[in-house]
Design a protein around this motif. Structure first.
Motif, PDB file in Angstrom:
ATOM      1  N   THR A   7       0.918  -1.208  -0.015  1.00 29.75           N
ATOM      2  CA  THR A   7      -0.176  -0.155  -0.009  1.00 29.75           C
ATOM      3  C   THR A   7       0.887   1.216   0.091  1.00 29.75           C
ATOM      4  OG1 THR A   7      -0.159  -0.104   2.248  1.00 29.75           O
ATOM      5  CG2 THR A   7      -1.739  -1.182   1.089  1.00 29.75           C
ATOM      6  N   THR A   8       2.240   1.133   0.275  1.00 27.87           N
ATOM      7  CA  THR A   8       2.953   2.274   0.251  1.00 27.87           C
ATOM      8  C   THR A   8       4.348   1.852  -0.550  1.00 27.87           C
ATOM      9  OG1 THR A   8       4.340   1.422   2.225  1.00 27.87           O
ATOM     10  CG2 THR A   8       2.428   2.991   2.681  1.00 27.87           C
ATOM     11  N   ASP A   9       5.126   2.881  -1.275  1.00 26.50           N
ATOM     12  CA  ASP A   9       6.066   2.631  -1.812  1.00 26.50           C
ATOM     13  C   ASP A   9       7.240   2.213  -0.901  1.00 26.50           C
ATOM     14  OD1 ASP A   9       4.978   3.714  -4.098  1.00 26.50           O
ATOM     15  OD2 ASP A   9       6.000   5.660  -3.990  1.00 26.50           O
ATOM     16  N   ARG A  11      11.058   0.783  -1.742  1.00 28.97           N
ATOM     17  CA  ARG A  11      12.025   0.307  -2.739  1.00 28.97           C
ATOM     18  C   ARG A  11      12.713  -1.017  -2.901  1.00 28.97           C
ATOM     19  NH1 ARG A  11      15.155   5.676  -4.549  1.00 28.97           N
ATOM     20  NH2 ARG A  11      13.501   7.232  -4.387  1.00 28.97           N
ATOM     21  N   PRO A  12      12.674  -1.490  -3.837  1.00 30.59           N
ATOM     22  CA  PRO A  12      12.669  -1.463  -5.058  1.00 30.59           C
ATOM     23  C   PRO A  12      11.076  -1.564  -5.609  1.00 30.59           C
ATOM     24  CG  PRO A  12      13.370  -3.573  -5.101  1.00 30.59           C
ATOM     25  CD  PRO A  12      13.224  -3.078  -3.742  1.00 30.59           C
ATOM     26  N   TRP A  13      10.031  -1.768  -4.980  1.00 36.21           N
ATOM     27  CA  TRP A  13       8.704  -1.855  -5.193  1.00 36.21           C
ATOM     28  C   TRP A  13       7.848  -0.835  -4.856  1.00 36.21           C
ATOM     29  CZ3 TRP A  13      10.595  -5.644  -1.551  1.00 36.21           C
ATOM     30  CH2 TRP A  13      11.020  -6.694  -2.018  1.00 36.21           C
ATOM     31  N   ARG A  14       6.796  -0.433  -5.920  1.00 37.30           N
ATOM     32  CA  ARG A  14       5.763   0.605  -5.563  1.00 37.30           C
ATOM     33  C   ARG A  14       4.667   0.104  -5.083  1.00 37.30           C
ATOM     34  NH1 ARG A  14       6.846   4.224 -11.146  1.00 37.30           N
ATOM     35  NH2 ARG A  14       9.086   4.483 -10.985  1.00 37.30           N
ATOM     36  N   ALA A  15       3.725   1.143  -4.619  1.00 39.00           N
ATOM     37  CA  ALA A  15       2.439   0.829  -3.987  1.00 39.00           C
ATOM     38  C   ALA A  15       1.595   0.349  -5.161  1.00 39.00           C
ATOM     39  CB  ALA A  15       1.847   2.100  -3.566  1.00 39.00           C
ATOM     40  N   ASP A  17       2.092  -3.146  -5.958  1.00 41.62           N
ATOM     41  CA  ASP A  17       2.801  -4.110  -6.668  1.00 41.62           C
ATOM     42  C   ASP A  17       2.604  -5.515  -5.639  1.00 41.62           C
ATOM     43  OD1 ASP A  17       4.052  -2.877  -8.680  1.00 41.62           O
ATOM     44  OD2 ASP A  17       5.944  -2.549  -7.638  1.00 41.62           O
ATOM     45  N   GLU A  34       1.240  -1.353   5.957  1.00 39.77           N
ATOM     46  CA  GLU A  34       2.109  -1.000   4.568  1.00 39.77           C
ATOM     47  C   GLU A  34       1.984  -2.050   3.462  1.00 39.77           C
ATOM     48  OE1 GLU A  34       6.159   1.210   6.018  1.00 39.77           O
ATOM     49  OE2 GLU A  34       6.018  -0.805   6.866  1.00 39.77           O
TER      50      GLU A  34
END
Length: 62
Positions: A7-9, A11-15, A17, A34
């Motif tokens: 639900t939040t960014d 790194r290296p993933w974004r919300a 994903d 999160e």
């Protein structure tokens, strides 16, 4: 392993994903909000196709 939707960014993933994580990490992220929607990693045996190969097939000739 569990797959969770972030639900939040982080790194290296974004919300948004869906990422596979170890069970304890996934549980901590869900508890801190999160991540959401924890699911088992992979395809459950009950949903796998039976008597078929799990490989790419060829298209039939026209």
């Amino acid at each position: 392993m569990k797959t969770v939707e972030l639900t939040t960014d982080l790194r290296p993933w974004r919300a948004g994903d869906r990422v596979p994580l170890p069970d304890d990490v996934a549980d901590r992220l869900v508890a801190s909000e999160e991540a959401k929607d924890p699911r088992p990693f992979g395809i459950p045996a009950s949903e796998r196709p039976r008597n078929t190969y799990l490989t790419k097939g060829r298209k039939a000739a026209p």
